[in-house]
Design a protein around this motif. Structure first.
Motif, PDB file in Angstrom:
ATOM      1  N   LYS A   1       0.828  -1.209   0.000  1.00 59.04           N
ATOM      2  CA  LYS A   1       0.000   0.000   0.000  1.00 59.04           C
ATOM      3  C   LYS A   1       0.860   1.255   0.000  1.00 59.04           C
TER       4      LYS A   1
ATOM      5  N   LEU B   1      -1.229   4.396   8.036  1.00 59.74           N
ATOM      6  CA  LEU B   1      -2.397   4.631   7.180  1.00 59.74           C
ATOM      7  C   LEU B   1      -2.246   5.923   6.394  1.00 59.74           C
TER       8      LEU B   1
ATOM      9  N   SER C   1       0.015   5.539   3.574  1.00 56.91           N
ATOM     10  CA  SER C   1      -0.594   4.768   2.495  1.00 56.91           C
ATOM     11  C   SER C   1      -1.680   5.556   1.770  1.00 56.91           C
TER      12      SER C   1
ATOM     13  N   ASP D   1      -4.537   6.605   3.129  1.00 57.34           N
ATOM     14  CA  ASP D   1      -5.858   6.378   3.715  1.00 57.34           C
ATOM     15  C   ASP D   1      -6.059   7.378   4.853  1.00 57.34           C
TER      16      ASP D   1
ATOM     17  N   ALA E   1      -9.127   6.979   7.515  1.00 57.96           N
ATOM     18  CA  ALA E   1      -8.883   5.964   8.544  1.00 57.96           C
ATOM     19  C   ALA E   1      -7.791   6.426   9.502  1.00 57.96           C
TER      20      ALA E   1
END
Length: 168
Positions: A69, A125, A128, A130, A133
Protein backbone atom coordinates in the motif's frame (compact mmCIF):
# COMPACT_ATOMS: atom_id res chain seq x y z
CA UNK A 1 -21.33 -28.87 17.90
CA UNK A 2 -19.61 -25.48 17.92
CA UNK A 3 -18.97 -22.68 15.46
CA UNK A 4 -15.63 -21.18 14.60
CA UNK A 5 -15.34 -17.56 13.49
CA UNK A 6 -14.30 -17.43 9.86
CA UNK A 7 -13.00 -13.92 9.31
CA UNK A 8 -10.11 -12.65 7.27
CA UNK A 9 -8.19 -12.16 10.52
CA UNK A 10 -8.73 -15.77 11.56
CA UNK A 11 -5.94 -17.45 9.60
CA UNK A 12 -3.96 -17.11 6.44
CA UNK A 13 -2.68 -19.93 4.30
CA UNK A 14 0.96 -20.04 3.21
CA UNK A 15 0.00 -19.40 -0.41
CA UNK A 16 -1.88 -16.22 0.53
CA UNK A 17 1.12 -14.90 2.43
CA UNK A 18 3.48 -15.81 -0.42
CA UNK A 19 1.22 -14.06 -2.93
CA UNK A 20 1.06 -10.94 -0.76
CA UNK A 21 4.86 -10.90 -0.49
CA UNK A 22 5.20 -11.26 -4.28
CA UNK A 23 2.78 -8.36 -4.82
CA UNK A 24 4.68 -6.25 -2.28
CA UNK A 25 7.94 -7.02 -4.06
CA UNK A 26 6.41 -5.97 -7.38
CA UNK A 27 5.12 -2.73 -5.86
CA UNK A 28 8.56 -2.10 -4.36
CA UNK A 29 10.20 -2.70 -7.74
CA UNK A 30 7.82 -0.16 -9.28
CA UNK A 31 8.71 2.29 -6.50
CA UNK A 32 12.42 1.77 -7.17
CA UNK A 33 11.83 2.37 -10.88
CA UNK A 34 9.89 5.58 -10.08
CA UNK A 35 12.64 6.69 -7.69
CA UNK A 36 10.38 6.75 -4.64
CA UNK A 37 11.30 3.52 -2.89
CA UNK A 38 11.61 3.69 0.87
CA UNK A 39 13.79 1.73 3.23
CA UNK A 40 10.75 1.21 5.48
CA UNK A 41 8.82 -0.79 2.89
CA UNK A 42 11.90 -2.84 1.99
CA UNK A 43 12.26 -3.62 5.68
CA UNK A 44 8.59 -4.64 5.95
CA UNK A 45 9.00 -7.06 3.04
CA UNK A 46 12.17 -8.55 4.55
CA UNK A 47 10.41 -8.99 7.88
CA UNK A 48 7.47 -10.71 6.16
CA UNK A 49 9.86 -13.09 4.40
CA UNK A 50 11.78 -13.77 7.60
CA UNK A 51 8.75 -14.93 9.58
CA UNK A 52 7.46 -17.32 6.91
CA UNK A 53 9.52 -20.30 8.19
CA UNK A 54 7.88 -19.79 11.61
CA UNK A 55 4.47 -20.22 9.94
CA UNK A 56 3.35 -16.71 10.88
CA UNK A 57 1.43 -16.39 7.62
CA UNK A 58 -1.20 -13.91 8.81
CA UNK A 59 1.43 -11.49 10.18
CA UNK A 60 3.56 -11.91 7.04
CA UNK A 61 0.56 -11.09 4.86
CA UNK A 62 -0.25 -7.99 6.96
CA UNK A 63 3.33 -6.72 6.69
CA UNK A 64 3.44 -7.35 2.95
CA UNK A 65 0.11 -5.60 2.36
CA UNK A 66 1.24 -2.60 4.41
CA UNK A 67 4.43 -2.34 2.32
CA UNK A 68 2.49 -2.74 -0.92
CA UNK A 69 0.00 0.00 0.00
CA UNK A 70 2.77 2.43 0.89
CA UNK A 71 4.77 1.73 -2.28
CA UNK A 72 1.66 1.91 -4.48
CA UNK A 73 0.73 5.26 -2.94
CA UNK A 74 4.28 6.57 -3.43
CA UNK A 75 4.28 5.54 -7.10
CA UNK A 76 0.87 7.16 -7.65
CA UNK A 77 2.23 10.34 -6.13
CA UNK A 78 5.30 10.22 -8.35
CA UNK A 79 3.10 9.79 -11.41
CA UNK A 80 1.24 12.98 -10.58
CA UNK A 81 -1.81 11.69 -8.76
CA UNK A 82 -3.28 14.42 -6.66
CA UNK A 83 -3.73 14.04 -2.95
CA UNK A 84 -6.39 15.78 -0.95
CA UNK A 85 -4.05 18.19 0.77
CA UNK A 86 -6.68 19.11 3.32
CA UNK A 87 -7.16 15.50 4.36
CA UNK A 88 -3.41 14.96 4.54
CA UNK A 89 -3.02 18.00 6.78
CA UNK A 90 -5.95 16.90 8.94
CA UNK A 91 -4.36 13.47 9.35
CA UNK A 92 -1.02 15.05 10.23
CA UNK A 93 -2.69 17.32 12.80
CA UNK A 94 -4.71 14.45 14.29
CA UNK A 95 -1.57 12.32 14.64
CA UNK A 96 0.33 15.21 16.26
CA UNK A 97 -2.54 15.78 18.71
CA UNK A 98 -2.61 12.09 19.58
CA UNK A 99 1.14 12.06 20.18
CA UNK A 100 0.87 15.14 22.41
CA UNK A 101 -1.93 13.51 24.43
CA UNK A 102 0.11 10.30 24.73
CA UNK A 103 3.13 12.22 26.03
CA UNK A 104 0.97 14.15 28.51
CA UNK A 105 -0.49 10.90 29.86
CA UNK A 106 2.95 9.33 30.00
CA UNK A 107 4.27 12.29 32.02
CA UNK A 108 1.99 11.30 34.91
CA UNK A 109 2.29 7.53 34.44
CA UNK A 110 -1.09 7.20 32.74
CA UNK A 111 -0.20 6.06 29.21
CA UNK A 112 -2.40 3.20 28.13
CA UNK A 113 -0.91 0.09 26.58
CA UNK A 114 -2.08 0.44 22.97
CA UNK A 115 -2.00 4.21 22.47
CA UNK A 116 1.49 4.26 20.94
CA UNK A 117 0.62 1.34 18.65
CA UNK A 118 -2.51 3.15 17.48
CA UNK A 119 -0.52 6.28 16.66
CA UNK A 120 2.01 4.27 14.66
CA UNK A 121 -0.78 2.54 12.76
CA UNK A 122 -2.42 5.91 12.06
CA UNK A 123 0.89 7.14 10.65
CA UNK A 124 1.14 4.02 8.47
CA UNK A 125 -2.40 4.63 7.18
CA UNK A 126 -1.53 8.23 6.35
CA UNK A 127 1.62 7.06 4.56
CA UNK A 128 -0.59 4.77 2.49
CA UNK A 129 -2.96 7.61 1.57
CA UNK A 130 -5.86 6.38 3.71
CA UNK A 131 -6.32 9.72 5.45
CA UNK A 132 -9.87 9.14 6.70
CA UNK A 133 -8.88 5.96 8.54
CA UNK A 134 -5.71 7.64 9.83
CA UNK A 135 -7.72 10.53 11.25
CA UNK A 136 -10.24 8.21 12.91
CA UNK A 137 -7.52 6.08 14.50
CA UNK A 138 -5.49 9.10 15.61
CA UNK A 139 -8.59 10.62 17.19
CA UNK A 140 -9.15 7.39 19.13
CA UNK A 141 -5.53 7.40 20.26
CA UNK A 142 -5.81 11.06 21.31
CA UNK A 143 -8.88 10.25 23.37
CA UNK A 144 -7.05 7.35 25.01
CA UNK A 145 -4.23 9.72 25.92
CA UNK A 146 -6.68 12.20 27.42
CA UNK A 147 -8.46 9.50 29.41
CA UNK A 148 -5.16 8.00 30.57
CA UNK A 149 -4.08 11.41 31.86
CA UNK A 150 -7.41 11.96 33.63
CA UNK A 151 -7.28 8.49 35.13
CA UNK A 152 -3.73 8.93 36.45
CA UNK A 153 -4.49 12.36 37.92
CA UNK A 154 -7.69 11.07 39.52
CA UNK A 155 -5.87 8.17 41.16
CA UNK A 156 -2.81 10.05 42.43
CA UNK A 157 -3.91 10.12 46.05
CA UNK A 158 -5.70 6.79 46.02
CA UNK A 159 -4.88 4.25 48.70
CA UNK A 160 -5.91 0.68 49.21
CA UNK A 161 -8.83 0.02 51.56
CA UNK A 162 -7.94 -1.50 54.92
CA UNK A 163 -9.37 -4.89 53.97
CA UNK A 164 -6.80 -5.30 51.17
CA UNK A 165 -3.73 -7.04 52.54
CA UNK A 166 -0.32 -5.88 51.47
CA UNK A 167 1.95 -8.54 49.90
CA UNK A 168 4.47 -9.89 52.38
Amino acid sequence: MFALPMTSAWATHRSEAEQAIEEAQAAYAAAVKAGVASEETASLIKEAEAIMPDRQFTKAKELALKAMKQDTFAVEQAQGATVDGGAAKQAEAAIAAAEAARKKASSVGGEWRDTGKMIKEAQDLANSGDFAAAIALADSARRQGEMGYEQAIGQQGATFPTYVKKPQ
